[in-house]
Design a protein around this motif. Structure first.
Motif, PDB file in Angstrom:
ATOM      1  N   LEU A  55       0.828  -1.198   0.000  1.00 54.33           N
ATOM      2  CA  LEU A  55       0.000   0.000   0.000  1.00 54.33           C
ATOM      3  C   LEU A  55       0.874   1.264   0.000  1.00 54.33           C
ATOM      4  O   LEU A  55       0.629   2.205  -0.738  1.00 54.33           O
ATOM      5  CB  LEU A  55      -0.933  -0.005   1.212  1.00 54.33           C
ATOM      6  N   TRP A  56       1.945   1.244   0.814  1.00 50.33           N
ATOM      7  CA  TRP A  56       2.859   2.384   0.865  1.00 50.33           C
ATOM      8  C   TRP A  56       3.557   2.575  -0.484  1.00 50.33           C
ATOM      9  O   TRP A  56       3.698   3.702  -0.972  1.00 50.33           O
ATOM     10  CB  TRP A  56       3.885   2.149   1.977  1.00 50.33           C
ATOM     11  N   ALA A  57       3.999   1.488  -1.113  1.00 53.01           N
ATOM     12  CA  ALA A  57       4.664   1.567  -2.417  1.00 53.01           C
ATOM     13  C   ALA A  57       3.699   2.104  -3.468  1.00 53.01           C
ATOM     14  O   ALA A  57       4.071   2.938  -4.315  1.00 53.01           O
ATOM     15  CB  ALA A  57       5.202   0.198  -2.824  1.00 53.01           C
ATOM     16  N   LEU A  58       2.434   1.652  -3.439  1.00 51.11           N
ATOM     17  CA  LEU A  58       1.427   2.126  -4.385  1.00 51.11           C
ATOM     18  C   LEU A  58       1.173   3.614  -4.200  1.00 51.11           C
ATOM     19  O   LEU A  58       1.118   4.372  -5.172  1.00 51.11           O
ATOM     20  CB  LEU A  58       0.121   1.331  -4.209  1.00 51.11           C
ATOM     21  N   LEU A  59       1.051   4.052  -2.951  1.00 49.13           N
ATOM     22  CA  LEU A  59       0.854   5.476  -2.676  1.00 49.13           C
ATOM     23  C   LEU A  59       2.075   6.296  -3.110  1.00 49.13           C
ATOM     24  O   LEU A  59       1.932   7.416  -3.622  1.00 49.13           O
ATOM     25  CB  LEU A  59       0.561   5.699  -1.200  1.00 49.13           C
ATOM     26  N   LYS A  60       3.261   5.751  -2.927  1.00 51.30           N
ATOM     27  CA  LYS A  60       4.479   6.450  -3.341  1.00 51.30           C
ATOM     28  C   LYS A  60       4.507   6.605  -4.862  1.00 51.30           C
ATOM     29  O   LYS A  60       4.869   7.668  -5.368  1.00 51.30           O
ATOM     30  CB  LYS A  60       5.692   5.656  -2.857  1.00 51.30           C
ATOM     31  N   VAL A  61       4.118   5.562  -5.601  1.00 46.99           N
ATOM     32  CA  VAL A  61       4.091   5.633  -7.069  1.00 46.99           C
ATOM     33  C   VAL A  61       3.045   6.656  -7.519  1.00 46.99           C
ATOM     34  O   VAL A  61       3.299   7.484  -8.396  1.00 46.99           O
ATOM     35  CB  VAL A  61       3.811   4.243  -7.680  1.00 46.99           C
ATOM     36  N   ILE A  62       1.866   6.615  -6.909  1.00 42.57           N
ATOM     37  CA  ILE A  62       0.801   7.562  -7.266  1.00 42.57           C
ATOM     38  C   ILE A  62       1.239   8.989  -6.934  1.00 42.57           C
ATOM     39  O   ILE A  62       1.028   9.919  -7.711  1.00 42.57           O
ATOM     40  CB  ILE A  62      -0.523   7.187  -6.562  1.00 42.57           C
ATOM     41  N   GLY A  63       1.861   9.175  -5.784  1.00 42.91           N
ATOM     42  CA  GLY A  63       2.369  10.501  -5.399  1.00 42.91           C
ATOM     43  C   GLY A  63       3.428  10.996  -6.367  1.00 42.91           C
ATOM     44  O   GLY A  63       3.464  12.179  -6.723  1.00 42.91           O
ATOM     45  N   GLY A  64       4.316  10.112  -6.803  1.00 42.44           N
ATOM     46  CA  GLY A  64       5.360  10.482  -7.779  1.00 42.44           C
ATOM     47  C   GLY A  64       4.756  10.916  -9.099  1.00 42.44           C
ATOM     48  O   GLY A  64       5.188  11.896  -9.717  1.00 42.44           O
ATOM     49  N   GLN A  65       3.728  10.166  -9.550  1.00 43.93           N
ATOM     50  CA  GLN A  65       3.055  10.533 -10.795  1.00 43.93           C
ATOM     51  C   GLN A  65       2.349  11.886 -10.658  1.00 43.93           C
ATOM     52  O   GLN A  65       2.398  12.716 -11.571  1.00 43.93           O
ATOM     53  CB  GLN A  65       2.057   9.453 -11.197  1.00 43.93           C
ATOM     54  N   ALA A  66       1.706  12.095  -9.506  1.00 41.60           N
ATOM     55  CA  ALA A  66       1.022  13.376  -9.279  1.00 41.60           C
ATOM     56  C   ALA A  66       2.033  14.515  -9.247  1.00 41.60           C
ATOM     57  O   ALA A  66       1.783  15.597  -9.791  1.00 41.60           O
ATOM     58  CB  ALA A  66       0.227  13.326  -7.983  1.00 41.60           C
ATOM     59  N   GLU A  67       3.189  14.282  -8.642  1.00 42.68           N
ATOM     60  CA  GLU A  67       4.221  15.314  -8.586  1.00 42.68           C
ATOM     61  C   GLU A  67       4.763  15.624  -9.983  1.00 42.68           C
ATOM     62  O   GLU A  67       4.953  16.787 -10.344  1.00 42.68           O
ATOM     63  CB  GLU A  67       5.358  14.866  -7.669  1.00 42.68           C
ATOM     64  N   ARG A  68       4.996  14.571 -10.786  1.00 45.46           N
ATOM     65  CA  ARG A  68       5.451  14.789 -12.163  1.00 45.46           C
ATOM     66  C   ARG A  68       4.427  15.581 -12.963  1.00 45.46           C
ATOM     67  O   ARG A  68       4.759  16.496 -13.711  1.00 45.46           O
ATOM     68  CB  ARG A  68       5.718  13.443 -12.847  1.00 45.46           C
ATOM     69  N   ARG A  69       3.161  15.231 -12.803  1.00 46.01           N
ATOM     70  CA  ARG A  69       2.079  15.928 -13.510  1.00 46.01           C
ATOM     71  C   ARG A  69       2.016  17.393 -13.069  1.00 46.01           C
ATOM     72  O   ARG A  69       1.881  18.293 -13.888  1.00 46.01           O
ATOM     73  CB  ARG A  69       0.744  15.227 -13.232  1.00 46.01           C
ATOM     74  N   ALA A  70       2.149  17.631 -11.771  1.00 44.48           N
ATOM     75  CA  ALA A  70       2.134  19.014 -11.261  1.00 44.48           C
ATOM     76  C   ALA A  70       3.333  19.789 -11.798  1.00 44.48           C
ATOM     77  O   ALA A  70       3.207  20.957 -12.180  1.00 44.48           O
ATOM     78  CB  ALA A  70       2.129  19.007  -9.738  1.00 44.48           C
ATOM     79  N   ASN A  71       4.513  19.143 -11.845  1.00 45.05           N
ATOM     80  CA  ASN A  71       5.706  19.807 -12.392  1.00 45.05           C
ATOM     81  C   ASN A  71       5.513  20.155 -13.864  1.00 45.05           C
ATOM     82  O   ASN A  71       5.934  21.229 -14.316  1.00 45.05           O
ATOM     83  CB  ASN A  71       6.950  18.946 -12.193  1.00 45.05           C
ATOM     84  N   GLU A  72       4.907  19.241 -14.625  1.00 45.17           N
ATOM     85  CA  GLU A  72       4.636  19.518 -16.043  1.00 45.17           C
ATOM     86  C   GLU A  72       3.679  20.704 -16.188  1.00 45.17           C
ATOM     87  O   GLU A  72       3.880  21.565 -17.041  1.00 45.17           O
ATOM     88  CB  GLU A  72       4.044  18.284 -16.725  1.00 45.17           C
ATOM     89  N   GLN A  73       2.648  20.736 -15.353  1.00 39.22           N
ATOM     90  CA  GLN A  73       1.694  21.842 -15.424  1.00 39.22           C
ATOM     91  C   GLN A  73       2.361  23.161 -15.033  1.00 39.22           C
ATOM     92  O   GLN A  73       2.111  24.197 -15.656  1.00 39.22           O
ATOM     93  CB  GLN A  73       0.488  21.562 -14.524  1.00 39.22           C
ATOM     94  N   PHE A  74       3.207  23.130 -14.002  1.00 40.61           N
ATOM     95  CA  PHE A  74       3.909  24.349 -13.614  1.00 40.61           C
ATOM     96  C   PHE A  74       4.872  24.804 -14.701  1.00 40.61           C
ATOM     97  O   PHE A  74       5.030  26.001 -14.945  1.00 40.61           O
ATOM     98  CB  PHE A  74       4.640  24.159 -12.291  1.00 40.61           C
ATOM     99  N   ALA A  75       5.510  23.841 -15.371  1.00 43.13           N
ATOM    100  CA  ALA A  75       6.414  24.205 -16.468  1.00 43.13           C
ATOM    101  C   ALA A  75       5.627  24.833 -17.618  1.00 43.13           C
ATOM    102  O   ALA A  75       6.058  25.829 -18.212  1.00 43.13           O
ATOM    103  CB  ALA A  75       7.175  22.975 -16.958  1.00 43.13           C
ATOM    104  N   ALA A  76       4.454  24.254 -17.927  1.00 45.84           N
ATOM    105  CA  ALA A  76       3.617  24.831 -18.978  1.00 45.84           C
ATOM    106  C   ALA A  76       3.128  26.214 -18.577  1.00 45.84           C
ATOM    107  O   ALA A  76       3.093  27.147 -19.395  1.00 45.84           O
ATOM    108  CB  ALA A  76       2.428  23.914 -19.262  1.00 45.84           C
ATOM    109  N   LEU A  77       2.765  26.370 -17.320  1.00 44.86           N
ATOM    110  CA  LEU A  77       2.331  27.673 -16.822  1.00 44.86           C
ATOM    111  C   LEU A  77       3.471  28.682 -16.892  1.00 44.86           C
ATOM    112  O   LEU A  77       3.274  29.831 -17.287  1.00 44.86           O
ATOM    113  CB  LEU A  77       1.819  27.536 -15.384  1.00 44.86           C
ATOM    114  N   GLN A  78       4.666  28.260 -16.535  1.00 41.06           N
ATOM    115  CA  GLN A  78       5.831  29.147 -16.605  1.00 41.06           C
ATOM    116  C   GLN A  78       6.095  29.573 -18.048  1.00 41.06           C
ATOM    117  O   GLN A  78       6.384  30.736 -18.312  1.00 41.06           O
ATOM    118  CB  GLN A  78       7.063  28.442 -16.023  1.00 41.06           C
ATOM    119  N   ALA A  79       5.991  28.623 -18.988  1.00 42.65           N
ATOM    120  CA  ALA A  79       6.184  28.964 -20.402  1.00 42.65           C
ATOM    121  C   ALA A  79       5.112  29.943 -20.862  1.00 42.65           C
ATOM    122  O   ALA A  79       5.399  30.899 -21.597  1.00 42.65           O
ATOM    123  CB  ALA A  79       6.151  27.701 -21.258  1.00 42.65           C
ATOM    124  N   SER A  80       3.883  29.731 -20.434  1.00 40.65           N
ATOM    125  CA  SER A  80       2.793  30.639 -20.784  1.00 40.65           C
ATOM    126  C   SER A  80       3.043  32.028 -20.238  1.00 40.65           C
ATOM    127  O   SER A  80       2.836  33.031 -20.925  1.00 40.65           O
ATOM    128  CB  SER A  80       1.479  30.142 -20.195  1.00 40.65           C
TER     129      SER A  80
END
Length: 115
Positions: free
Chosen positions: A21-46
């Motif tokens: 369960l902890w490993a699954l949450l860590k993977v989901i958290g990592g994906q959410a963090e990557r997605r947030a970083n991508e959105q922030f990068a797109a926002l920064q470019a905008s």
């Protein structure tokens, strides 16, 4: 095939379950963090593009204001020139008309005297 659940087996299963369960949450958290970083990068470019566009607009507005101020400075001068031209042209026309009347009078007097 009797499956014995001893305390160590139960603790091991619970540890394995919570570890998974902890490993699954860590993977989901990592994906959410990557997605947030991508959105922030797109926002920064905008925002960067918006900043560049705003600078261009400000420069264009400054150029427009400068050309308008030049126009305001030149307009009275051109208007006065035009007004002076009309005045001088009117004066010349008046003088030509007066000269033509004098010539007609002289011609009428000479022809009247000759006949």
């Amino acid at each position: 095939m009797i499956f014995e659940l001893t305390m160590t087996n139960l603790i091991s299963l619970a540890g394995l379950f919570f570890g998974a369960l902890w490993a699954l949450l860590k993977v989901i958290g990592g994906q959410a963090e990557r997605r947030a970083n991508e959105q922030f990068a797109a926002l920064q470019a905008s925002l960067t593009n918006l900043s560049v566009d705003m600078r261009r607009e400000a420069d264009a507005a400054r150029q427009l204001e400068t050309s308008f101020l030049k126009f305001q400075a030149e307009l009275p001068r051109d208007y006065v020139r035009r007004d002076d031209f009309v005045h001088v042209l009117g004066t010349i026309n008046t003088r030509l008309d007066n000269f033509a009347l004098r010539v007609e009078r002289v011609i009428d007097n000479r022809l009247g005297n000759v006949q």
